[in-house]
Write an enzyme that holds these catalytic residues in place. Structure first.
Site, PDB file in Angstrom:
ATOM      1  N   GLY A 280       0.904  -1.058   0.002  1.00  0.00           N
ATOM      2  CA  GLY A 280      -0.230   0.024   0.146  1.00  0.00           C
ATOM      3  C   GLY A 280       0.555   1.415  -0.355  1.00  0.00           C
ATOM      4  O   GLY A 280       0.686   2.654  -0.510  1.00  0.00           O
TER       5      GLY A 280
ATOM      6  N   ASN B  33      -0.769   5.384  -1.762  1.00  0.00           N
ATOM      7  CA  ASN B  33      -0.920   5.398  -1.105  1.00  0.00           C
ATOM      8  C   ASN B  33      -0.983   7.388  -1.016  1.00  0.00           C
ATOM      9  O   ASN B  33      -0.441   7.588  -1.561  1.00  0.00           O
ATOM     10  CB  ASN B  33      -1.093   4.949   0.710  1.00  0.00           C
ATOM     11  N   GLY B  34      -1.935   7.583  -0.099  1.00  0.00           N
ATOM     12  CA  GLY B  34      -2.285   9.201   0.141  1.00  0.00           C
ATOM     13  C   GLY B  34      -0.328   9.292   1.603  1.00  0.00           C
ATOM     14  O   GLY B  34      -0.270  11.046   1.380  1.00  0.00           O
TER      15      GLY B  34
ATOM     16  N   MET C 152      -0.279  10.173   4.377  1.00  0.00           N
ATOM     17  CA  MET C 152      -0.507  10.800   5.097  1.00  0.00           C
ATOM     18  C   MET C 152      -0.606   9.508   7.010  1.00  0.00           C
ATOM     19  O   MET C 152      -0.884   8.245   6.979  1.00  0.00           O
ATOM     20  CB  MET C 152      -2.600  10.482   5.398  1.00  0.00           C
TER      21      MET C 152
ATOM     22  N   VAL D 156       1.172 -16.070  -2.555  1.00  0.00           N
ATOM     23  CA  VAL D 156       1.555 -17.576  -2.299  1.00  0.00           C
ATOM     24  C   VAL D 156      -0.547 -17.524  -2.009  1.00  0.00           C
ATOM     25  O   VAL D 156      -1.354 -17.390  -2.125  1.00  0.00           O
ATOM     26  CB  VAL D 156       1.256 -17.225  -1.095  1.00  0.00           C
TER      27      VAL D 156
ATOM     28  N   GLU E  31     -10.829  13.200   6.111  1.00  0.00           N
ATOM     29  CA  GLU E  31      -9.049  13.816   5.562  1.00  0.00           C
ATOM     30  C   GLU E  31     -10.215  14.863   4.644  1.00  0.00           C
ATOM     31  O   GLU E  31     -10.955  14.937   3.484  1.00  0.00           O
ATOM     32  CB  GLU E  31      -8.685  13.111   4.878  1.00  0.00           C
TER      33      GLU E  31
ATOM     34  N   HIS F 187      -9.434   1.190   3.123  1.00  0.00           N
ATOM     35  CA  HIS F 187      -8.757   1.191   4.820  1.00  0.00           C
ATOM     36  C   HIS F 187      -9.195  -0.260   5.016  1.00  0.00           C
ATOM     37  O   HIS F 187      -9.637  -0.064   5.884  1.00  0.00           O
ATOM     38  CB  HIS F 187      -8.523   1.811   5.923  1.00  0.00           C
TER      39      HIS F 187
ATOM     40  N   GLY G 227      -2.745  -5.033   8.789  1.00  0.00           N
ATOM     41  CA  GLY G 227      -4.090  -4.596   9.062  1.00  0.00           C
ATOM     42  C   GLY G 227      -5.078  -5.788   9.460  1.00  0.00           C
ATOM     43  O   GLY G 227      -6.181  -5.237  10.125  1.00  0.00           O
TER      44      GLY G 227
ATOM     45  N   ASN H 232      -6.807   7.073   9.376  1.00  0.00           N
ATOM     46  CA  ASN H 232      -5.344   6.220   8.250  1.00  0.00           C
ATOM     47  C   ASN H 232      -4.452   5.697   9.166  1.00  0.00           C
ATOM     48  O   ASN H 232      -4.108   5.487   9.624  1.00  0.00           O
ATOM     49  CB  ASN H 232      -4.890   6.922   7.371  1.00  0.00           C
TER      50      ASN H 232
HETATM   51  P1  FDA Z   1      -0.497  -3.715   2.588  1.00  0.00           P
HETATM   52  O1  FDA Z   1      -1.574  -3.868   1.466  1.00  0.00           O
HETATM   53  O2  FDA Z   1       0.144  -3.084   2.420  1.00  0.00           O
HETATM   54  O3  FDA Z   1       0.499  -4.952   1.862  1.00  0.00           O
HETATM   55  C1  FDA Z   1       0.316  -6.677   1.265  1.00  0.00           C
HETATM   56  C2  FDA Z   1       1.153  -6.999   0.475  1.00  0.00           C
HETATM   57  O4  FDA Z   1       1.043  -8.268   0.161  1.00  0.00           O
HETATM   58  C3  FDA Z   1       0.829  -6.218  -1.218  1.00  0.00           C
HETATM   59  O5  FDA Z   1       2.127  -5.913  -2.127  1.00  0.00           O
HETATM   60  C4  FDA Z   1       0.584  -7.483  -1.669  1.00  0.00           C
HETATM   61  O6  FDA Z   1       0.534  -7.514  -2.889  1.00  0.00           O
HETATM   62  C5  FDA Z   1       1.269  -8.236  -1.071  1.00  0.00           C
HETATM   63  N1  FDA Z   1       0.122  -9.773  -1.069  1.00  0.00           N
HETATM   64  C6  FDA Z   1      -1.505 -10.137  -0.654  1.00  0.00           C
HETATM   65  N2  FDA Z   1      -1.642 -11.438  -0.791  1.00  0.00           N
HETATM   66  C7  FDA Z   1      -0.659 -12.236  -1.286  1.00  0.00           C
HETATM   67  C8  FDA Z   1      -0.397 -13.409  -0.829  1.00  0.00           C
HETATM   68  N3  FDA Z   1      -1.005 -14.403  -1.538  1.00  0.00           N
HETATM   69  N4  FDA Z   1       1.578 -13.489  -2.049  1.00  0.00           N
HETATM   70  C9  FDA Z   1       1.878 -12.797  -2.231  1.00  0.00           C
HETATM   71  N5  FDA Z   1       1.819 -11.050  -1.590  1.00  0.00           N
HETATM   72  C10 FDA Z   1       0.444 -11.274  -1.053  1.00  0.00           C
HETATM   73  N6  FDA Z   1      -3.628   4.126   4.956  1.00  0.00           N
HETATM   74  C11 FDA Z   1      -2.127   5.248   5.426  1.00  0.00           C
HETATM   75  O7  FDA Z   1      -1.809   5.611   6.598  1.00  0.00           O
HETATM   76  N7  FDA Z   1      -3.155   6.978   5.627  1.00  0.00           N
HETATM   77  C12 FDA Z   1      -2.868   7.519   3.970  1.00  0.00           C
HETATM   78  O8  FDA Z   1      -3.227   8.272   3.708  1.00  0.00           O
HETATM   79  C13 FDA Z   1      -3.406   5.993   3.209  1.00  0.00           C
HETATM   80  N8  FDA Z   1      -4.491   5.982   1.562  1.00  0.00           N
HETATM   81  C14 FDA Z   1      -4.405   5.472   0.895  1.00  0.00           C
HETATM   82  C15 FDA Z   1      -4.343   5.230  -0.186  1.00  0.00           C
HETATM   83  C16 FDA Z   1      -4.721   4.701  -0.893  1.00  0.00           C
HETATM   84  C17 FDA Z   1      -4.769   4.956  -2.914  1.00  0.00           C
HETATM   85  C18 FDA Z   1      -5.449   3.309  -0.590  1.00  0.00           C
HETATM   86  C19 FDA Z   1      -5.559   2.190  -1.541  1.00  0.00           C
HETATM   87  C20 FDA Z   1      -4.654   3.058   0.549  1.00  0.00           C
HETATM   88  C21 FDA Z   1      -4.457   3.716   1.281  1.00  0.00           C
HETATM   89  N9  FDA Z   1      -3.848   3.863   2.531  1.00  0.00           N
HETATM   90  C22 FDA Z   1      -3.958   5.487   3.882  1.00  0.00           C
HETATM   91  C23 FDA Z   1      -4.564   2.281   3.187  1.00  0.00           C
HETATM   92  C24 FDA Z   1      -2.825   1.597   4.037  1.00  0.00           C
HETATM   93  O9  FDA Z   1      -1.984   1.836   2.336  1.00  0.00           O
HETATM   94  C25 FDA Z   1      -2.750   0.458   4.007  1.00  0.00           C
HETATM   95  O10 FDA Z   1      -3.334   0.417   5.450  1.00  0.00           O
HETATM   96  C26 FDA Z   1      -1.955  -0.382   4.388  1.00  0.00           C
HETATM   97  O11 FDA Z   1      -0.937  -0.522   3.062  1.00  0.00           O
HETATM   98  C27 FDA Z   1      -2.198  -1.471   5.203  1.00  0.00           C
HETATM   99  O12 FDA Z   1      -0.691  -2.573   4.815  1.00  0.00           O
HETATM  100  P2  FDA Z   1      -0.546  -4.099   5.768  1.00  0.00           P
HETATM  101  O13 FDA Z   1       1.080  -4.412   5.689  1.00  0.00           O
HETATM  102  O14 FDA Z   1      -2.055  -4.633   6.363  1.00  0.00           O
HETATM  103  O15 FDA Z   1      -0.891  -4.559   4.025  1.00  0.00           O
END
Ligand code: FDA
Length: 503
Positions: A110, A114-115, A117, A245, A356, A442, A470, A480
């Site tokens: 993400g 993401n933005g 923030m 996976v 936001e 989120h 998450g 966020n």
């Molecule tokens: P995250 O989703 O970051 O990482 C998971 C990774 O695992 C990915 O790279 C995925 O490809 C990989 N994956 C998944 N399943 C798999 C599998 N079976 N095998 C191999 N790889 C696999 N938050 C914030 O705090 N401030 C902000 O400004 C924003 N803005 C925002 C904008 C946009 C457009 C989005 C989409 C999201 C945000 N967010 C945000 C949310 C934030 O990005 C989000 O909460 C986190 O990235 C989540 O982190 P995680 O570690 O949970 O998973």
């Protein structure tokens, strides 16, 4: 098939996965990270790694024929989305029955899309959501560590007040103030020093060139530049990309076995690989981790997983909406893509909302104030395994989204009443859609801390299996979420390295 073994495997390279990789690597443990997306470090024919939001190409989205941007239309016109070639692009929109979820794909998860923030939640709300976690320790140790490692910084208030790039934020702040609402600056991981150089014309524009949801070519401290760079620097961490996976099981000796599908740029599976490890860390995000564990439990691969696996999922109450300002309240043709302020009405017991102030950089004056509201929606849903199709489904309903929309409406009705303004009806596809409550940025929950796991992310019933992402957060955190996810992962890794792992 030959099994490739490593002492530790980490699934996913987002926040939870990146923290695990670094701390394991520093502890001298050879660690393999498996990431389904690609490594975003190679420029395309245009000299850029990522494409822009205004001219999206195949790099924008994960295997699509057409982009699916959150803002579908402008003046009801289908001018936003573009035809693209299917390719492992950086942003995915995962469609469940009644909810779609945006996630990043690639090394950094993400953080690539993401933005930026970087908000620390209110301590009282953190304690409400995580009653078994020592909040003093979180706020004294783990949140500060996460912020430092992520490179969190704040906009210079004097520059904010004077620059054309944040006129849209100042206009929204004024509208909020007219309704008696408090606004607050929020920090970010985008380098504001770099942004000021962009504005001065001495650095290549990124946040000031409309780049964000399809990646930033400059300025943003995404995980590949922070945690993951440090992890690789330990010499103990390897990242395998384009490997998804698909299943997890346990061998008789207690080690874990994974199956991964390696894909090519067309999405075709070119190899099915087997991995073995002693310690398994799941960082696939709320969707990725929940899906793997629900499937493992319900197919009998890991039959002793807790009934809580798959439960406690929420959208963090996300709702996007736009207001139309008066002709004299301009938002500016130039808008930075990194949000720096929110309307903070979380303390309102009748209707807690943190909204936001979001940019809408279209390159011309449109008088729209856009918001991403985070509402305290108490609704939760569950992931279930469909044995007839092998798919993992999400039970979230439209009626549950309506709760978020109702809360956002209550807040912004106040803003409109105080300013004699109205909503924008033309932004989300259909003529009547004002509150975009059908998607979330989120996704949170599915493997909630203290329920499906112990208080440190150790998965119940399975020693040496951990969740670090998450999916630990019970559906809502009020701001966020990535700082919270990072801080919890730091806390987990410190505990697990001290108590569970012998190198
Ligand atoms: P995250 O989703 O970051 O990482 C998971 C990774 O695992 C990915 O790279 C995925 O490809 C990989 N994956 C998944 N399943 C798999 C599998 N079976 N095998 C191999 N790889 C696999 N938050 C914030 O705090 N401030 C902000 O400004 C924003 N803005 C925002 C904008 C946009 C457009 C989005 C989409 C999201 C945000 N967010 C945000 C949310 C934030 O990005 C989000 O909460 C986190 O990235 C989540 O982190 P995680 O570690 O949970 O998973």
């Amino acid at each position: 098939d030959a099994v490739e073994s490593a002492p530790a495997v980490v699934v996913g390279s987002g926040y939870g996965g990146a923290v695990a990789a670094l701390r394991l690597g520093q502890a001298g443990i050879r660690t393999l990270v498996l990431e389904m997306g690609q490594l975003w470090d190679t420029a395309g024919a245009d000299g850029k790694v990522f494409c822009s939001t205004t001219a999206p190409d195949q790099r924008s989205m994960w295997f699509r024929n057409r982009t699916e941007a959150p803002l579908a239309t402008f003046l009801w016109l289908d001018v936003v989305n573009k035809a693209i070639n299917p390719y492992p692009g950086v942003l995915d929109r995962v469609h469940y029955d009644q909810m779609s979820v945006y996630v990043g794909r690639g090394v950094g998860g993400g953080s690539l899309v993401n933005g930026g923030m970087a908000v620390t939640p209110l301590k009282s709300y953190f304690a409400e959501q995580f009653p078994t976690v020592d909040a003093d320790e979180m706020y004294g140790t783990w949140f500060p560590r996460a912020r430092a490692m992520l490179g969190v910084n704040s906009i210079d208030p004097a520059w904010f007040e004077s620059t054309e790039w944040y006129r849209f934020t100042r206009t929204s702040r004024k509208a909020a103030a007219n309704a008696g609402l408090k606004t607050t600056f929020v920090p970010n991981v985008y380098d504001f020093g770099y942004m000021q150089r962009e504005a001065a014309g001495t650095a290549t524009k990124s946040a000031l060139a409309g780049e964000v949801i399809y990646g930033n070519n400059h300025g943003k401290r995404s995980l590949d530049k922070t945690y993951l760079a440090a992890a690789l620097g330990t010499g103990n961490v390897t990242i395998q990309t384009m490997e998804k996976v698909t299943s997890v099981s346990r061998a008789t000796d207690g080690s874990y076995l994974l199956t991964a599908e390696r894909i090519d740029n067309t999405g075709a599976v070119v190899e099915t690989k087997q991995y073995g490890c002693t310690y398994l860390f799941l960082g696939g995000g709320s969707l990725g981790t929940s899906e793997l564990l629900v499937r493992a439990r319900d197919t009998g691969a890991l039959p002793d997983l807790d009934a809580g696996v798959g439960a406690g999922w929420g959208t963090n109450g996300n709702v996007m909406l736009g207001r139309a300002n008066h002709i004299w309240d301009t938002v500016g043709a130039h808008q930075a893509t990194m949000p720096v302020m929110g309307i903070d009405d979380w303390a309102n017991p009748d209707n807690p909302v943190f909204a936001e102030i979001a940019p809408l950089p279209m390159g011309f004056e449109h008088w729209i104030s856009l918001y991403l509201a985070i509402t305290k929606n108490p609704q939760r849903a569950r992931f279930t395994y469909d044995s007839s199709t092998g798919a993992v489904k999400l039970g979230w309903t439209t009626a549950q989204s309506a709760v978020s929309a109702g809360m956002a409406k209550k807040l912004f009705d106040r803003v409109n009443a105080a300013n004699l303004t109205i909503y924008r009806y033309d932004l989300f596809g259909s003529t009547s859609k004002v509150f975009a409550d059908n998607f979330t940025y989120h996704p949170l929950g599915g493997c909630v801390l203290g329920e499906a796991t112990d208080d440190y992310g150790r998965v119940r019933g399975y020693p040496n299996l951990y969740v670090t992402d998450g999916s630990l957060v019970p559906g809502s955190i009020g701001v966020n979420p990535f700082v919270t996810i990072t801080a919890l992962a730091e806390r987990t890794l410190a505990r697990v390295l001290a108590e569970d792992i012998r190198s």
